[in-house]
Write a protein that holds these residues in place. Structure first.
Motif, mmCIF file in Angstrom:
data_model
loop_
_atom_site.group_PDB
_atom_site.id
_atom_site.type_symbol
_atom_site.label_atom_id
_atom_site.label_comp_id
_atom_site.label_asym_id
_atom_site.label_seq_id
_atom_site.Cartn_x
_atom_site.Cartn_y
_atom_site.Cartn_z
ATOM 1 N N ALA A 174 0.836 -1.209 0.000
ATOM 2 C CA ALA A 174 0.000 0.000 0.000
ATOM 3 C C ALA A 174 0.869 1.256 0.000
ATOM 4 C CB ALA A 174 -0.931 -0.013 1.208
ATOM 5 N N GLN A 175 1.897 1.247 0.844
ATOM 6 C CA GLN A 175 2.790 2.402 0.888
ATOM 7 C C GLN A 175 3.553 2.545 -0.431
ATOM 8 O OE1 GLN A 175 5.781 2.203 3.945
ATOM 9 N NE2 GLN A 175 6.352 4.346 3.735
ATOM 10 N N GLY A 176 4.023 1.405 -0.977
ATOM 11 C CA GLY A 176 4.731 1.458 -2.248
ATOM 12 C C GLY A 176 3.851 1.965 -3.371
ATOM 13 N N TRP A 177 2.595 1.489 -3.420
ATOM 14 C CA TRP A 177 1.682 1.925 -4.467
ATOM 15 C C TRP A 177 1.349 3.412 -4.331
ATOM 16 C CZ3 TRP A 177 0.228 0.029 -8.955
ATOM 17 C CH2 TRP A 177 -0.873 0.589 -9.598
ATOM 18 N N HIS A 178 1.266 3.882 -3.100
ATOM 19 C CA HIS A 178 0.972 5.299 -2.870
ATOM 20 C C HIS A 178 2.096 6.185 -3.404
ATOM 21 C CE1 HIS A 178 -0.649 8.857 -0.896
ATOM 22 N NE2 HIS A 178 0.542 9.073 -0.348
ATOM 23 N N ARG A 179 3.335 5.703 -3.361
ATOM 24 C CA ARG A 179 4.462 6.506 -3.829
ATOM 25 C C ARG A 179 4.631 6.465 -5.348
ATOM 26 N NH1 ARG A 179 9.297 5.022 0.528
ATOM 27 N NH2 ARG A 179 8.285 5.966 2.355
ATOM 28 N N ILE A 180 4.049 5.471 -6.004
ATOM 29 C CA ILE A 180 4.206 5.353 -7.450
ATOM 30 C C ILE A 180 3.547 6.536 -8.135
ATOM 31 C CG2 ILE A 180 3.568 3.983 -9.479
ATOM 32 C CD1 ILE A 180 3.790 1.504 -7.743
ATOM 33 N N ALA A 181 4.278 7.162 -9.038
ATOM 34 C CA ALA A 181 3.733 8.309 -9.765
ATOM 35 C C ALA A 181 2.628 7.851 -10.714
ATOM 36 C CB ALA A 181 4.847 8.997 -10.551
ATOM 37 N N PRO A 182 1.581 8.644 -10.896
ATOM 38 C CA PRO A 182 0.527 8.272 -11.860
ATOM 39 C C PRO A 182 1.110 8.136 -13.269
ATOM 40 C CG PRO A 182 -0.180 10.082 -10.451
ATOM 41 C CD PRO A 182 1.283 9.896 -10.194
ATOM 42 N N LEU A 183 0.520 7.236 -14.022
ATOM 43 C CA LEU A 183 1.008 6.988 -15.378
ATOM 44 C C LEU A 183 0.936 8.246 -16.231
ATOM 45 C CD1 LEU A 183 2.012 4.988 -17.522
ATOM 46 C CD2 LEU A 183 -0.373 4.391 -17.977
ATOM 47 N N VAL A 245 6.400 -2.998 -6.843
ATOM 48 C CA VAL A 245 5.578 -2.170 -5.958
ATOM 49 C C VAL A 245 6.219 -2.098 -4.573
ATOM 50 C CG1 VAL A 245 3.325 -1.910 -4.868
ATOM 51 C CG2 VAL A 245 3.476 -2.717 -7.232
ATOM 52 N N GLY A 246 6.616 -3.249 -4.036
ATOM 53 C CA GLY A 246 7.246 -3.245 -2.722
ATOM 54 C C GLY A 246 8.530 -2.453 -2.695
ATOM 55 N N MET A 247 9.284 -2.471 -3.790
ATOM 56 C CA MET A 247 10.555 -1.738 -3.859
ATOM 57 C C MET A 247 10.352 -0.249 -3.633
ATOM 58 S SD MET A 247 13.083 -1.640 -7.173
ATOM 59 C CE MET A 247 11.762 -1.009 -8.222
#
Length: 705
Positions: A174-183, A245-247
């Motif tokens: 969840a934290q990893g996905w939150h940090r991922i920039a939108p496409l 994602v976890g990274m």
């Protein structure tokens, strides 16, 4: 009376899909250990989308190789698929594949030691990587087969540990996905995004290996190859996405998990490198040292993530002891990939030399069934690469240009070959994927100068060797070595020297790299001259052996089969030997006493897995076998014993001996005591013990010491 010789090349199709899958995973699955870190290095929190894009490309290429494997069931990879279209194109594809394997060996050794938690300072890891490659090369000289079994166990352990890391990553997703920039808001313009995508296509590495294994797969090859490819492909793609994602949940400081990186490491490290280049003596000034650290304050953490990201996740998400265990296992798997790459390089050189595209001396086998002259460049060139480049990003660039080029040629050759049973929609799909791969290859050529020069160097040396082989086939062997060795040495030194100057200054402390470069190239040249002298003497010896071989043996065609001259009702005595005169004399005496036939079995061990079916030495070019049969014929004539020569090319000596003993129902089997050292018998297995353990009880084994 000497019977027509039986010649047989044994390459049983016994590789089942789960065995092939384990081998493929050991090659294809290792890509995540550097691909994920490189994606984070180049694009930080945009990295997930690039990993996703490469995952889609991996799935497309994986499907394409199910068609390639179905179309070429006898193995050989890009060389076999392109040869039906153009021999020149096949040579280029094979040389690009060699470039891939060269960097595979260098990169796997380098990154494997990174996972072993060695200090990442100075030249320690590059130097130890060179030592690792050299040691594995020495092991390959002896054709140690049990090492590959250990690699399979390491691959299975890697799969289990990676799954554990993925499970422990779930709370952080969840934290990893939150940090991922939108496409929709990826950094940079279209050119910059394409460049980032191309920089992480290393996830394709290893897929070409499955095309090389089709020659030993259980038929039908189409079904076996599909079952091999799809489970590994799904594991690689799905688990890479989960770990990607976890990274993104990793933080600059493990004690502060909510902290975030602010700038991609490629930018901070480039800024620090530019400052160091402008201030060559920065280490002598405290203020400049402080400035360097301020430009890249997280260098150690960034390097750990770039070079050993899965190990970092194991430590941060599970525990430090578990991270050490994962580092050890992952490092061993990467190091085992060095062994696979060296073996594949030897196979490519051997296959091309058998076809007359490279010098014939590369097909010479040692006593362990290994083409030892082909082993020399397979070991020395990766060492030279590590002498010049000490960072994962540059090694990744060199890696990609070879594997992408080979895949492009393989897919395009399959798509445009009208003789293959490929459906129209499959041809169109293969052509479309090949165009994408071609675009990636052209991007690497334009944007990556080191990769461009490296690929040009490999192609130049290989095509130069092909030119001499085809233009001067009648040139004496020693002169071939001198001319070819001098030309290749000069071509390689000039190309590598320009490449080296493009990366480093002679005033820098890394001058040791130049010492390795010049010293290693000089050593290769000296070895070529020594080998030329050796094989010139061997040619003279072969001529003398041919004169000594009885006409009834020397003139026999390879396709000959036993005639009806030998009375098969008489007892049979089988002797397995590599030419021991006393054993042959004893065997002739024993056969005379029992009034039986003597079957003389000579097994030429052939320890290359990645070659097309049917490849291997022939009786008429095997001086040792001809000499053995000549000696046996002399003793049989003296004792008036009917003799049948049997010449076998096989990776398993014990199996071949047992097979012929059972086929002819012999009344006795004669063998000599092995003279191999104890360590070799432990690692490779003792043929005498293996035969004794599996020989039927009604066949006595007589050992002549």
């Amino acid at each position: 009376m000497i019977e027509s010789p039986i010649t047989r090349r044994e390459r049983p199709r016994e590789l089942k899909w789960y065995h092939a899958g384990a081998i493929l995973y050991g090659d294809w699955g290792t890509s995540r250990f550097y691909v994920l870190g490189l994606a984070f290095y180049y694009s930080l929190y945009d990295s997930f989308w690039y990993v996703l894009g490469v995952g889609i490309l991996v799935a497309m290429v994986g499907w394409a190789y199910t068609v390639v494997c179905r179309s070429f069931p006898d193995g050989g990879g890009v060389y076999s698929s392109a040869k039906r279209m153009s021999r020149q194109l096949a040579v280029v594809g094979a040389l690009l594949l060699c470039a891939d394997y060269i960097v595979t060996a260098a990169l796997s050794a380098f990154d494997g030691l990174q996972y072993l938690h060695l200090p990442d300072e100075g030249l320690l890891i590059p130097l130890l990587s060179m030592v690792v490659i050299f040691v594995i090369g020495v092991m390959n000289y002896f054709g140690l087969r049990r090492v590959s079994v250990l690699a399979l166990w390491v691959a299975m352990a890697t799969l289990v540990l990676t799954l554990i890391v993925a499970v422990f990553s779930i709370p952080h997703l969840a934290q990893g996905w939150h940090r991922i920039a939108p496409l929709s808001s990826l950094a940079g313009n279209a050119r910059h995004r394409w460049f980032n995508f191309v920089s992480v296509v290393l996830a394709l590495s290893g897929v070409e290996a499955v095309a090389n294994m089709t020659g030993v797969m259980v038929p039908p090859v189409a079904r076996t190859s599909r079952r091999t490819i799809w489970p590994v492909l799904l594991e690689v793609v799905i688990l890479n996405l989960v770990l990607a994602v976890g990274m993104n949940a990793l933080s600059p400081n493990p004690a502060q998990p909510h902290e975030r990186f602010t700038t991609p490491a490629v930018k901070t490290q480039a800024a620090a490198a530019n400052y160091q280049a402008a201030h060559k003596h920065w280490r002598d000034h405290p203020a400049e040292v402080t400035e360097v650290h301020s430009l890249d304050p997280l260098r150690h953490r960034e390097n750990r993530i770039q070079n050993a990201v899965v190990g970092v996740m194991a430590t941060d998400f599970v525990s430090r002891p578990f991270g050490w265990i994962c580092g050890l296992v992952f490092g061993l798997l990467l190091i085992s990939a060095v062994n696979t790459a060296i073996g594949a390089m030897m196979s490519v050189q051997y296959t091309m030399a058998r076809d007359g595209e490279l010098p014939r001396f590369l097909t010479r086998l040692n006593a362990f069934g290994v083409p030892w002259l082909a082993l020399i460049p397979a070991v020395t060139v990766p060492i030279l690469i590590l002498a010049m480049f000490h960072d994962l990003a540059t090694l990744g660039d060199l890696y990609a240009i070879g594997v992408v080029g080979a895949i492009t040629i393989s897919l395009a050759s399959t798509a445009f070959n009208g003789e293959l049973a490929v459906k129209l929609w499959e041809r169109v799909s293969l052509g479309a994927i090949a165009l994408i791969m071609l675009a990636i290859e052209l991007t690497l050529i334009v944007e990556k100068p080191e990769a461009r020069i490296f690929a040009g160097c490999v192609l130049g040396v290989g095509l130069l060797a092909r030119f001499y082989t085809r233009q001067f086939p009648a040139l004496p062997l020693r002169k071939q070595f001198v001319v070819l060795g001098a030309s290749v040495g000069l071509a390689f030194l000039s190309s590598a020297y320009l490449l080296y100057l493009g990366r480093l200054s002679w005033a820098q402390a890394e001058v040791i790299g130049a010492i390795w470069l010049w010293g290693g190239s000089g050593l290769c040249f000296v070895l070529a001259l020594v080998a030329g002298y050796y094989f010139n003497n061997l040619r003279v010896h072969l001529a003398k052996v041919a004169e000594a071989v009885p006409a009834e043996v020397a003139a026999l065609p390879e396709s000959a089969r036993p005639a009806d001259l030998i009375d098969m009702d008489r007892p049979g005595v089988l002797v397995a030997t590599r030419g021991a005169p006393r054993l042959l004399e004893f065997a002739a005496n024993y056969a005379s006493q029992v009034k039986g036939n003597l079957f003389v079995v000579f097994v030429r061990q052939f320890n290359l897995a990645f070659v097309p079916e049917g490849e291997g030495p022939s009786l008429d070019e095997d001086a040792e076998a001809l000499s053995t049969f000549a000696t046996a014929a002399k003793y049989c004539r003296e004792k008036k014993v009917p003799m049948m020569p049997i010449y076998v090319v096989s990776p398993d000596v014990a199996y071949s001996i047992l097979d012929f003993a059972g086929t002819y129902g012999v009344s006795a089997l004669l063998m000599g005591v092995s003279r191999r050292a104890g360590l070799l018998r432990v690692l490779q297995g003792d043929t005498l013990s293996q035969v004794a353990d599996q020989l039927p009880q009604d066949i006595p084994l007589l050992i002549h010491a």
